[in-house]
Design an enzyme around this catalytic site. Structure first.
Site, PDB file in Angstrom:
ATOM      1  CB  SER A 187       4.071  -9.740   7.876  1.00 48.33           C
ATOM      2  OG  SER A 187       3.433  -8.582   8.259  1.00 48.33           O
ATOM      3  CG  ASP A 234       4.998  -9.675  11.645  1.00 50.99           C
ATOM      4  OD1 ASP A 234       4.018  -8.948  11.409  1.00 50.99           O
ATOM      5  OD2 ASP A 234       6.136  -9.448  11.173  1.00 50.99           O
ATOM      6  CD  GLU A 268       5.378   0.925   5.570  1.00 45.02           C
ATOM      7  OE1 GLU A 268       6.015   0.922   4.516  1.00 45.02           O
ATOM      8  OE2 GLU A 268       4.992  -0.116   6.134  1.00 45.02           O
ATOM      9  CB  SER A 317       3.839  -5.429  -4.528  1.00 45.00           C
ATOM     10  OG  SER A 317       4.180  -6.174  -3.381  1.00 45.00           O
TER      11      SER A 317
HETATM   12  P1  NG1 Z   1       4.736  -3.719  -0.843  1.00 46.87           P
HETATM   13  O1  NG1 Z   1       4.204  -5.091  -1.123  1.00 46.87           O
HETATM   14  O2  NG1 Z   1       6.126  -3.459  -1.353  1.00 46.87           O
HETATM   15  O3  NG1 Z   1       3.740  -2.671  -1.242  1.00 46.87           O
HETATM   16  C1  NG1 Z   1       3.912  -3.899   1.704  1.00 46.87           C
HETATM   17  C2  NG1 Z   1       3.378  -2.604   2.267  1.00 46.87           C
HETATM   18  C3  NG1 Z   1       4.534  -1.833   2.832  1.00 46.87           C
HETATM   19  C4  NG1 Z   1       5.327  -2.641   3.862  1.00 46.87           C
HETATM   20  C5  NG1 Z   1       5.664  -4.008   3.300  1.00 46.87           C
HETATM   21  C6  NG1 Z   1       6.290  -4.940   4.299  1.00 46.87           C
HETATM   22  C7  NG1 Z   1       1.537  -1.209   1.444  1.00 46.87           C
HETATM   23  C8  NG1 Z   1       0.953  -0.469   0.308  1.00 46.87           C
HETATM   24  N1  NG1 Z   1       2.713  -1.808   1.224  1.00 46.87           N
HETATM   25  O4  NG1 Z   1       4.887  -3.589   0.739  1.00 46.87           O
HETATM   26  O5  NG1 Z   1       4.058  -0.644   3.377  1.00 46.87           O
HETATM   27  O6  NG1 Z   1       4.636  -2.722   5.068  1.00 46.87           O
HETATM   28  O7  NG1 Z   1       4.523  -4.665   2.726  1.00 46.87           O
HETATM   29  O8  NG1 Z   1       5.390  -5.622   5.098  1.00 46.87           O
HETATM   30  O9  NG1 Z   1       0.936  -1.254   2.522  1.00 46.87           O
HETATM   31 ZN    ZN Z   2       3.902  -7.388   9.998  1.00 42.89          ZN
END
Ligand code: NG1
Ligand code: ZN
Length: 549
Positions: free
Chosen positions: A68, A285, A378, A505
């Protein structure tokens, strides 16, 4: 078909040994890390995909190789369930166990356990379709994936280089082909035709608006968007593709793409759009999109996932009303990262039901299915609008009495085809936003008027072990480390419209701190204080978070 040949798996596995001392986790979006550490993982995910297909009566499982918005050196892999949704959560644990089995014997033991626990008929055929993005590490990883699939005797379809949502679309189409739920023609061409035709219907009779400049993050979105635009036709949509260099190493997501623009709140490199021009950015992606423009006074204005959700919800609500199908109820799903102003606008001005769920599209998607029409996004621009089977039935069978009703119904029906029902899709979302703006004859500034974002800040804090952070209340409240939440609350209480939360995360080895407040200064101070608190009290390593100047 013969039973699983475990000796064959063992032999194949010797070519894909697991590195020592690495613990893999199937996270928010599958496995994601430096590409050179993924060979053994990808091989094993192939095996899991085949097992799941056997379990699901030989339905097609999807496998996507992508990382991604992560840097180009990373890659990743995720599984897609037969109807295009994310892998069922109970199987994520199997993925993690397979990835972490150190030896060939351990690997076979885990496979046998999965077979027994799920009562899998080994003699069933396995069908798997896979695709990858444009990362240079993709071809080698796909070979490892194929080795895994072949070791279990799976039938495979190599879908080549695709966007993540195209793979979801393809998986769903293959499994619904010839049924009354048929989602479309299982091919890339089928995807473009479906979207292009729906877009034409959605904007029928309305004049074209100004050109949209699209930053494609130098990723797979570039060739795919060009192809889509060709099918739509520039008589109704003018798209100017920027950052389309998928060949030069190091350019993917570098200072560009949706994540960069959202996080840094500035124009991407290679997109020097003039005041008033319309811009958008995809991620690596092409499942996320954000829009933006530069105002008359030179300020950069971002229209993120929250703004897309509000725009889509209000348009759909209006159509539902005009079409006379008021029984169909619309709801919005967000995460804690949604801007407080967005939530306030939806709940108190638009008076739409709003749910807040944990980060990760699988949570949003699941919640959105509870509404007749569920809009989920999101803040980072990943999302879609889901129509329940009942809503689809009502919309397709509604009778109209007036020309106005007929027009609204026609557009609503077009949206049900235009919007990717399997997963958030930047290309489909781009057409959705464009269709709404065309219908309203709106500029991005008109769209932006609905509400003003509270200043917000997202900070990454590196700690020695992010797994000690445990949250609840859709990740808005920390329960561990014990006592930290009270200290965060005490800080938040000092700021007007202050809000802040902390969570580990799921895709990076960091803890994320989010803060918002009435002014930029207050927001930055709050973000700085909370990240300092996390660093000091929960094992911060590396540099202490700095103040934002
Ligand atoms: P994490 O790394 O768990 O915060 C991030 C994005 C999610 C989601 C995922 C998958 C933020 C704050 N977090 O997750 O919303 O898109 O990556 O790609 O944007
Ligand atoms: Zn993506």
């Amino acid at each position: 078909m013969a039973s699983i040949n475990y000796d064959q798996i063992k032999e194949a596995a010797t070519h894909h040994p697991k590195p020592q001392d690495i613990k893999y986790t199937y996270g928010t979006a599958g496995f994601r890390m430096r590409a050179d550490l993924l060979d053994s993982v990808v091989f094993r995910v192939g095996i899991l995909a085949a097992l799941r297909s056997k379990k699901l009566d030989s339905k097609f499982l999807g496998v996507m190789v992508t990382a991604s918005h992560n840097p180009e050196r990373d890659n990743g892999i995720k599984l897609v369930d037969p109807y295009g949704d994310m892998l069922e959560q109970s199987w994520e644990e199997y993925a993690t166990q397979l990835a972490n089995s150190q030896t060939e014997d351990e690997l076979v033991e885990v496979i046998k356990r999965i077979v027994v626990e799920n009562n899998i008929d080994e003699t069933k055929e396995a069908n798997v379709v896979y695709a990858r993005d444009t990362r240079p590490s993709g071809p080698a990883l796909v070979m490892a994936l194929e080795d895994g699939l072949k070791s279990v005797g799976s039938e495979v379809i190599d879908f080549g280089i695709k966007t993540t949502p195209q793979l979801h679309y393809m998986t769903c189409c293959l499994n619904t082909k010839g049924t009354e739920k048929s989602y479309g023609d299982p091919s890339e061409l089928g995807y473009y035709k479906k979207l292009a035709e729906a877009f034409r219907k959605a904007v029928d009779g309305k004049p074209r608006i100004s050109a949209l400049y699209v930053d494609c993050a130098n990723g797979v979105g570039a060739p795919k968007l060009s192809e889509l635009a060709r099918h739509v036709g520039d008589d109704i949509l003018e798209v100017i593709v920027a950052n389309d260099d998928t060949r030069t190493q190091g350019k993917l997501n570098h200072l560009c793409g949706a994540d960069y623009v959202k996080t840094c709140q500035r124009l991407p490199l290679g997109m020097d759009i003039e005041k008033g021009k319309r811009g958008a950015s995809l991620d690596g992606d092409a499942d996320r999109i954000v829009f933006y423009f530069v105002d008359e006074d030179g300020t950069f204005k971002l229209l993120d996932g929250d703004k897309i959700a509000a725009l889509a919800a209000s348009f759909v609500i209006d159509l539902v009303k005009t079409a006379g199908v008021e029984g169909v109820k619309v709801g919005v799903v967000q995460t804690a990262y949604a801007n407080g102003s967005a939530t306030n606008y939806l709940k108190n001005v638009m008076k739409v039901p709003v749910s807040c769920v944990s980060t990760g599209v699988k949570h949003l998607h699941h919640e959105a299915t509870k509404y007749d029409i569920g809009v989920y996004f999101e803040a980072n621009g990943h999302g879609t609008v889901l129509f329940s089977p009942e809503a689809l039935k009502t919309i397709s069978s509604a009778k109209c009495e007036t020309a106005e009703q007929e027009d609204a119904l026609k557009r609503l029906r077009a949206l049900t085809d235009l919007i990717n029902q399997t997963v958030g899709d930047a290309l489909s979302d781009m057409l959705l936003v464009e269709a709404i703006l065309v219908n309203k004859q709106w500029t991005l500034k008109d769209w932006d008027q609905a509400y003003t974002d509270l200043p917000s800040r997202l900070v990454k804090v590196v700690v020695s072990d992010r797994h000690i952070f445990k949250g609840t209340n859709a990740e808005r409240t920390l329960i561990e480390p014990v006592g930290l939440q009270e200290k965060i609350d005490a800080l938040v209480g000092k700021y007007k419209d202050g809000r802040s939360f902390v969570r580990p995360s799921g895709t990076e080895d960091v803890v994320r701190v989010y803060a918002e407040a009435a002014t930029r200064e207050e927001c930055d101070e709050l973000a700085y204080k909370v990240s300092g608190l996390v660093y000091d009290e929960a094992g911060g390593t590396g540099g202490r978070p700095e103040e934002f100047l």
